[in-house]
Design a protein around this motif. Structure first.
Motif, PDB file in Angstrom:
ATOM      1  N   TRP A  26     134.783   7.180   2.478  1.00 40.38           N
ATOM      2  CA  TRP A  26     134.670   8.490   1.848  1.00 40.38           C
ATOM      3  C   TRP A  26     135.227   8.464   0.430  1.00 40.38           C
ATOM      4  O   TRP A  26     134.674   9.092  -0.478  1.00 40.38           O
ATOM      5  CB  TRP A  26     135.399   9.549   2.681  1.00 40.38           C
TER       6      TRP A  26
ATOM      7  N   ARG B 292     134.523  18.983   6.374  1.00 43.87           N
ATOM      8  CA  ARG B 292     134.571  17.526   6.354  1.00 43.87           C
ATOM      9  C   ARG B 292     135.965  16.964   6.086  1.00 43.87           C
ATOM     10  O   ARG B 292     136.141  15.742   6.054  1.00 43.87           O
ATOM     11  CB  ARG B 292     133.630  17.003   5.274  1.00 43.87           C
TER      12      ARG B 292
ATOM     13  N   PRO C  39     141.521  11.451   7.367  1.00 42.98           N
ATOM     14  CA  PRO C  39     142.107  11.537   8.717  1.00 42.98           C
ATOM     15  C   PRO C  39     143.576  11.123   8.693  1.00 42.98           C
ATOM     16  O   PRO C  39     143.935  10.114   8.074  1.00 42.98           O
ATOM     17  CB  PRO C  39     141.255  10.533   9.513  1.00 42.98           C
TER      18      PRO C  39
ATOM     19  N   GLY D  93     127.012  10.335   8.887  1.00 42.57           N
ATOM     20  CA  GLY D  93     128.118   9.470   8.497  1.00 42.57           C
ATOM     21  C   GLY D  93     128.170   9.217   7.000  1.00 42.57           C
ATOM     22  O   GLY D  93     127.175   9.361   6.289  1.00 42.57           O
ATOM     23  N   ALA D  94     129.346   8.797   6.524  1.00 45.42           N
ATOM     24  CA  ALA D  94     129.547   8.591   5.092  1.00 45.42           C
ATOM     25  C   ALA D  94     128.598   7.537   4.529  1.00 45.42           C
ATOM     26  O   ALA D  94     128.128   7.655   3.393  1.00 45.42           O
ATOM     27  CB  ALA D  94     131.002   8.203   4.822  1.00 45.42           C
TER      28      ALA D  94
ATOM     29  N   ASP E  61     139.997   8.149   3.773  1.00 47.99           N
ATOM     30  CA  ASP E  61     139.145   7.141   4.376  1.00 47.99           C
ATOM     31  C   ASP E  61     138.511   6.325   3.246  1.00 47.99           C
ATOM     32  O   ASP E  61     137.955   6.899   2.302  1.00 47.99           O
ATOM     33  CB  ASP E  61     138.060   7.822   5.203  1.00 47.99           C
TER      34      ASP E  61
ATOM     35  N   HIS F  97     127.532  20.872   3.819  1.00 44.51           N
ATOM     36  CA  HIS F  97     128.442  20.048   4.624  1.00 44.51           C
ATOM     37  C   HIS F  97     128.080  18.561   4.569  1.00 44.51           C
ATOM     38  O   HIS F  97     128.448  17.801   5.458  1.00 44.51           O
ATOM     39  CB  HIS F  97     128.461  20.498   6.094  1.00 44.51           C
TER      40      HIS F  97
ATOM     41  N   TRP G 200     143.526  16.753   0.511  1.00 42.89           N
ATOM     42  CA  TRP G 200     142.797  15.503   0.273  1.00 42.89           C
ATOM     43  C   TRP G 200     142.404  15.338  -1.183  1.00 42.89           C
ATOM     44  O   TRP G 200     142.307  14.208  -1.686  1.00 42.89           O
ATOM     45  CB  TRP G 200     141.599  15.364   1.208  1.00 42.89           C
TER      46      TRP G 200
ATOM     47  N   GLY H 202     138.632  16.557   7.806  1.00 39.72           N
ATOM     48  CA  GLY H 202     139.176  15.654   8.814  1.00 39.72           C
ATOM     49  C   GLY H 202     138.595  14.258   8.743  1.00 39.72           C
ATOM     50  O   GLY H 202     139.245  13.286   9.147  1.00 39.72           O
ATOM     51  N   GLU H 203     137.368  14.133   8.248  1.00 39.70           N
ATOM     52  CA  GLU H 203     136.750  12.823   8.080  1.00 39.70           C
ATOM     53  C   GLU H 203     137.123  12.196   6.745  1.00 39.70           C
ATOM     54  O   GLU H 203     137.250  10.976   6.634  1.00 39.70           O
ATOM     55  CB  GLU H 203     135.224  12.947   8.165  1.00 39.70           C
ATOM     56  N   ILE H 204     137.286  13.028   5.724  1.00 38.99           N
ATOM     57  CA  ILE H 204     137.629  12.512   4.397  1.00 38.99           C
ATOM     58  C   ILE H 204     139.035  11.916   4.396  1.00 38.99           C
ATOM     59  O   ILE H 204     139.261  10.841   3.820  1.00 38.99           O
ATOM     60  CB  ILE H 204     137.519  13.637   3.350  1.00 38.99           C
TER      61      ILE H 204
END
Length: 208
Positions: A146, A132, A138, A111-112, A143, A105, A182, A134-136
Motif C-alpha cells: 500500500w 481502507r 494494519p 487487493g492492493a 503495509d 473505496h 496512517w 485497516g489495510e493501509i
C-alpha cells in the motif's frame, strides 16, 4: 522504489481541512469544468454518480452503463464516482477513454496489487480510500504494498469518509483520526496531496 519501503517516524499532522463550499455554476453556464466532490456530488447539478456492486454483470449491462453515463459525463467534464470492482472500470474506459473516474473505496475488496495494476493501465483513474485504513496500516504500520501504491499515485488518491448512512456521522471524528494516523506515516508532501490537495485541485475549477 526504495523510498516506498522507508518507514518514516510518525509525526503529528493536522492535514484534513475543514469542508469548503464550492460555488455552483450559473444555470446558463455549461458545466464543463464543474464537478462536485465525492461528499457533495448530490448537491451540485448537474453531476453523474455511478453506483455498481462488485457482483458480475453481463457485458451488455456494462456497455449500456457506458452509453448512459460515460459519454454524457465525458462531454460535460464530470467525474464519475464508481462503486465497483475493476471490471466495470475497465469496461467504462474501453468505451470512453477520456473519462475521469473516482473509484470509490479503491474497489472495496480489491487487493492492493490489482489496484496498482488498474491505476497503471488507466492514467485518468483516481481513487478514494474510505474504509481502507485497516489495510493501509494494519497494526499502526504502513503495509509496504500500500505504501508503494500510495506514493506512486500520490497525485491521484484522496481520502474518503463514506458517511452513507446517518449513524456514520456519529463516529465522524474517529474516521478522520484514523486517516490522520496512517497519513502521518507517509512523507509529508505525499500526505498533504492525499489528505486534501488532490481533492481541492480536482473539484475546484479555480484551483491551478
Amino acid at each position: 522504489n526504495a523510498e516506498a519501503h522507508v518507514q518514516p517516524a510518525p509525526v503529528s499532522l493536522d492535514l484534513i481541512a475543514k469542508p469548503r463550499t464550492i460555488e455552483r455554476p450559473a444555470a446558463h453556464e455549461k458545466p464543463a469544468a464543474a464537478a462536485a466532490s465525492a461528499a457533495e456530488v448530490h448537491e451540485t447539478a448537474p453531476a453523474t454518480v455511478v453506483r455498481m456492486t462488485p457482483a458480475a454483470r453481463p457485458a451488455s449491462d456494462e456497455a449500456r452503463l457506458s452509453d448512459d453515463a460515460g459519454i454524457p459525463a465525458a462531454e460535460r467534464g464530470l467525474v464519475l464516482h464508481v462503486h465497483s470492482d475493476a471490471a466495470p472500470i475497465e469496461a467504462l474506459y474501453a468505451h470512453t477513454p477520456e473519462l475521469r473516474i473516482l473509484w470509490a473505496h479503491a474497489g472495496l475488496g480489491v487487493g492492493a496489487g490489482e489496484i496498482a495494476a488498474t491505476m497503471a493501465r488507466f492514467p485518468r483513474l483516481l481513487m478514494e480510500v474510505a474504509l481502507r485504513a485497516g489495510e493501509i496500516a494494519p497494526g499502526g504500520r504502513l503495509d509496504p504494498v500500500w505504501s508503494e501504491l500510495l506514493q506512486r499515485n500520490a497525485d491521484r488518491v484522496m481520502i474518503g469518509t463514506d458517511t452513507w448512512v446517518t449513524p456514520r456521522w456519529s463516529i465522524y471524528p474517529e474516521i478522520v483520526e484514523e486517516h490522520r494516523r496512517w497519513l502521518a506515516l507517509l512523507p509529508r508532501a505525499v500526505a498533504v496531496k492525499i489528505a486534501h490537495a488532490n481533492a481541492e485541485r480536482l473539484f475546484d475549477p479555480n484551483k491551478p
